[in-house]
Scaffold this motif. Sequence first.
Motif, PDB file in Angstrom:
ATOM      1  N   HIS A 247      -6.752  -2.676  -3.915  1.00 24.10           N
ATOM      2  CA  HIS A 247      -5.600  -2.257  -3.502  1.00 24.10           C
ATOM      3  C   HIS A 247      -5.472  -1.067  -4.647  1.00 24.10           C
ATOM      4  O   HIS A 247      -5.059  -0.188  -4.331  1.00 24.10           O
ATOM      5  CB  HIS A 247      -4.423  -3.069  -3.320  1.00 24.10           C
ATOM      6  CG  HIS A 247      -3.202  -1.748  -3.092  1.00 24.10           C
ATOM      7  ND1 HIS A 247      -2.131  -2.317  -4.328  1.00 24.10           N
ATOM      8  CD2 HIS A 247      -3.034  -1.236  -1.967  1.00 24.10           C
ATOM      9  CE1 HIS A 247      -1.165  -1.054  -3.589  1.00 24.10           C
ATOM     10  NE2 HIS A 247      -1.926  -0.667  -2.156  1.00 24.10           N
TER      11      HIS A 247
ATOM     12  N   LYS B 217      -5.531   2.042  -3.368  1.00 26.56           N
ATOM     13  CA  LYS B 217      -4.587   2.832  -2.551  1.00 26.56           C
ATOM     14  C   LYS B 217      -4.553   2.033  -0.727  1.00 26.56           C
ATOM     15  O   LYS B 217      -3.624   2.363  -0.374  1.00 26.56           O
ATOM     16  CB  LYS B 217      -4.045   3.922  -2.655  1.00 26.56           C
ATOM     17  CG  LYS B 217      -3.576   4.280  -3.995  1.00 26.56           C
ATOM     18  CD  LYS B 217      -2.381   3.103  -4.503  1.00 26.56           C
ATOM     19  CE  LYS B 217      -2.541   3.801  -5.742  1.00 26.56           C
ATOM     20  NZ  LYS B 217      -3.567   3.411  -7.161  1.00 26.56           N
TER      21      LYS B 217
ATOM     22  N   THR C 127      -4.279   0.421   2.325  1.00 28.16           N
ATOM     23  CA  THR C 127      -3.370  -0.360   2.707  1.00 28.16           C
ATOM     24  C   THR C 127      -4.348  -1.638   3.504  1.00 28.16           C
ATOM     25  O   THR C 127      -3.408  -2.385   3.925  1.00 28.16           O
ATOM     26  CB  THR C 127      -2.502   0.272   4.579  1.00 28.16           C
ATOM     27  OG1 THR C 127      -3.585   0.884   5.294  1.00 28.16           O
ATOM     28  CG2 THR C 127      -1.871   1.197   3.991  1.00 28.16           C
ATOM     29  N   TYR C 128      -6.027  -1.477   4.022  1.00 24.64           N
ATOM     30  CA  TYR C 128      -6.169  -2.642   3.818  1.00 24.64           C
ATOM     31  C   TYR C 128      -5.948  -3.989   3.165  1.00 24.64           C
ATOM     32  O   TYR C 128      -5.752  -5.051   3.612  1.00 24.64           O
ATOM     33  CB  TYR C 128      -7.490  -2.543   3.886  1.00 24.64           C
ATOM     34  CG  TYR C 128      -8.381  -3.834   4.930  1.00 24.64           C
ATOM     35  CD1 TYR C 128      -8.666  -4.455   5.610  1.00 24.64           C
ATOM     36  CD2 TYR C 128      -9.593  -3.980   3.375  1.00 24.64           C
ATOM     37  CE1 TYR C 128      -9.153  -5.576   6.190  1.00 24.64           C
ATOM     38  CE2 TYR C 128      -9.964  -5.397   3.209  1.00 24.64           C
ATOM     39  CZ  TYR C 128     -10.178  -5.617   4.609  1.00 24.64           C
ATOM     40  OH  TYR C 128     -10.595  -7.171   5.241  1.00 24.64           O
TER      41      TYR C 128
ATOM     42  N   TRP D  67      -3.963  -4.619   0.328  1.00 27.74           N
ATOM     43  CA  TRP D  67      -2.337  -4.630   0.576  1.00 27.74           C
ATOM     44  C   TRP D  67      -1.958  -6.076   1.858  1.00 27.74           C
ATOM     45  O   TRP D  67      -1.695  -6.603   1.337  1.00 27.74           O
ATOM     46  CB  TRP D  67      -1.145  -3.062   0.805  1.00 27.74           C
ATOM     47  CG  TRP D  67      -0.170  -4.061   0.554  1.00 27.74           C
ATOM     48  CD1 TRP D  67       0.983  -3.818   2.204  1.00 27.74           C
ATOM     49  CD2 TRP D  67       0.504  -3.931  -0.456  1.00 27.74           C
ATOM     50  NE1 TRP D  67       2.137  -4.167   1.188  1.00 27.74           N
ATOM     51  CE2 TRP D  67       2.047  -4.664  -0.373  1.00 27.74           C
ATOM     52  CE3 TRP D  67       0.450  -4.516  -1.736  1.00 27.74           C
ATOM     53  CZ2 TRP D  67       3.293  -4.844  -1.235  1.00 27.74           C
ATOM     54  CZ3 TRP D  67       0.947  -4.130  -2.978  1.00 27.74           C
ATOM     55  CH2 TRP D  67       2.542  -4.883  -2.181  1.00 27.74           C
ATOM     56  N   ASN D  68      -2.863  -5.657   2.984  1.00 27.25           N
ATOM     57  CA  ASN D  68      -2.078  -6.508   4.052  1.00 27.25           C
ATOM     58  C   ASN D  68      -2.944  -7.200   4.018  1.00 27.25           C
ATOM     59  O   ASN D  68      -2.477  -8.989   4.078  1.00 27.25           O
ATOM     60  CB  ASN D  68      -2.660  -5.189   5.129  1.00 27.25           C
ATOM     61  CG  ASN D  68      -2.271  -4.278   5.837  1.00 27.25           C
ATOM     62  OD1 ASN D  68      -0.467  -3.831   5.512  1.00 27.25           O
ATOM     63  ND2 ASN D  68      -2.049  -3.464   6.599  1.00 27.25           N
TER      64      ASN D  68
ATOM     65  N   SER E  60       7.549   3.686  -3.283  1.00 26.37           N
ATOM     66  CA  SER E  60       6.573   3.186  -2.547  1.00 26.37           C
ATOM     67  C   SER E  60       6.400   2.277  -1.508  1.00 26.37           C
ATOM     68  O   SER E  60       8.626   1.982  -1.082  1.00 26.37           O
ATOM     69  CB  SER E  60       6.070   2.424  -3.002  1.00 26.37           C
ATOM     70  OG  SER E  60       5.219   0.914  -2.122  1.00 26.37           O
TER      71      SER E  60
ATOM     72  N   TYR F 230       6.233   0.417   0.437  1.00 24.11           N
ATOM     73  CA  TYR F 230       5.716  -0.580   0.464  1.00 24.11           C
ATOM     74  C   TYR F 230       6.830  -2.072   0.135  1.00 24.11           C
ATOM     75  O   TYR F 230       7.003  -2.722   0.414  1.00 24.11           O
ATOM     76  CB  TYR F 230       4.320  -1.301  -1.134  1.00 24.11           C
ATOM     77  CG  TYR F 230       3.258  -0.209  -0.380  1.00 24.11           C
ATOM     78  CD1 TYR F 230       2.593  -1.050   0.479  1.00 24.11           C
ATOM     79  CD2 TYR F 230       2.575  -0.102  -1.029  1.00 24.11           C
ATOM     80  CE1 TYR F 230       1.579  -0.298   0.569  1.00 24.11           C
ATOM     81  CE2 TYR F 230       1.836   0.338  -1.332  1.00 24.11           C
ATOM     82  CZ  TYR F 230       1.195   0.301  -0.010  1.00 24.11           C
ATOM     83  OH  TYR F 230      -0.380   0.393   0.311  1.00 24.11           O
TER      84      TYR F 230
END
Length: 483
Positions: free
Chosen positions: A231, A235, A237-238, A240-241, A279, A281
């Motif tokens: 990540h 960067k 999102t896969y 992070w998820n 962010s 997030y």
Amino acid sequence: MMMVVNVANSHDYGEALTKSLLFFEGQRSGKLPPSQRITWRKDSALLDGFDLHVDLVGGYYDAEDNVKFHFPMAYTTTMLAWGVLEFGEFMGSDLQHAYEAIRWATDYFLKATSVPGVVYAQVGDPYGDHKCWERPEDMDTPRTTYAVTENKPGSEVSAEIAAALAASSMVFYGFDRRYSKLLLRRASRVFLFADKFRGSYKDGLGPAVCPFYCSGNGYQDELIWAAAWLHKATKATYYWNYVTRNIHSVDSVFAEFGWDAKHAGINILLSKVIMSMHSFYFVLDSSLFRPNADKFVCSVLPESPTKSVTYSPGGLLFKQGGSNMQHATALSFLLIVYSRYLYGHGNISIVHCDNVAVKPSRLIQVAKGQVDYILGNNPSGMSYMVGYGNKFPRYIHHRGSSLPSIDQHPEHINCDEGRSYFASNQPNPNLLIGAIVGGPDINDSYNDSRADFAHSEPTTYINAPVVGILAYFKSVMGRVEIG
């Protein structure tokens, strides 16, 4: 704005940094380059991988022996890369040597992951190797190659290699874009392999890796660790998820970080994402990572009512098991990194350990106490880094250091002949400059003995975190840090 850090000129951190990187040249396996600075080391293990018809020449020996254990080698590489990403700007002329130390490993891991569906996890039969006391240049013990596959998975070793490649891809991004992209593509592929074919390599490879570097806490933390680095590098999102979906499957332990446990490292690494108000997030779930990063601090600081580590009378951080310096260096690295993440975030920069309020500068002080102890500020007045200071270990548990070099003794020294050098009462003839040994016991006592391997053996994973630490203290020595 400035964060004032009280840093006395107690040690030459620049000299120690230079020497800490020299150590990795002493641990090289394979065909040595013309730029090799530890000149008593020569080429070794030039047929590695031959038994499986693959080129596995290169990489690092992890410690005193001649086996290439890829799990701790990958962690070592991840930590060297993280150190450069955080502190490379402070390394000066040593930055090039840090790049070389990382690339020696990443070139090797590209070989070890070159066959889709296979990750080579180790080279060398550890039982045959440990029966002998031989120079790496002489070794004639079996160079068995061990691999993890879809049918015999090894998620922890594969995921740690993916983390190392991802972290290293960021190191090389600014000046070797093609190589950086190659590392990142390979990191993604190896991570998917590690995740899809789940299992511990201690089950598939068994006695080859246990009790040496078998994972005691499973592979889930390595999968999340690798996803966190991917990540950071992409960067996407896969990843992070993936992290947020799986993080609750990892045990809530806060002071564990090293080649086998990535818990505290995950929380520190991803706390930076959470603390960034820019962010999206942060809005997503601000309860992730930062609270556990704070709990890490509280589990380590001496004055914390919830600390879970102990300290020697002289001030050295202690955890159970051998090679204690690995904990002092790894946890100190995290303290410095987190202090820098915390700085500049207003009230959230304060860590609360029950009724004890901790400022970021306190984290720096604790880490400095550890590195200064290692370099000689201890009851014995001994530097635990070989070649630094006037008093340092002379009888380290290390074959190449304890046996005469090829230059001094060109004739082959076989398995049994080496034992006389191991038992010798003479200091090691070859200085493994920069090596940090396992260190003293809980009472600050150190027996300078080859036989006392739990305390006298150096390892790559002790040294890897200290590279970044020394670069940081080199930068702030005798001045304030500009935030």
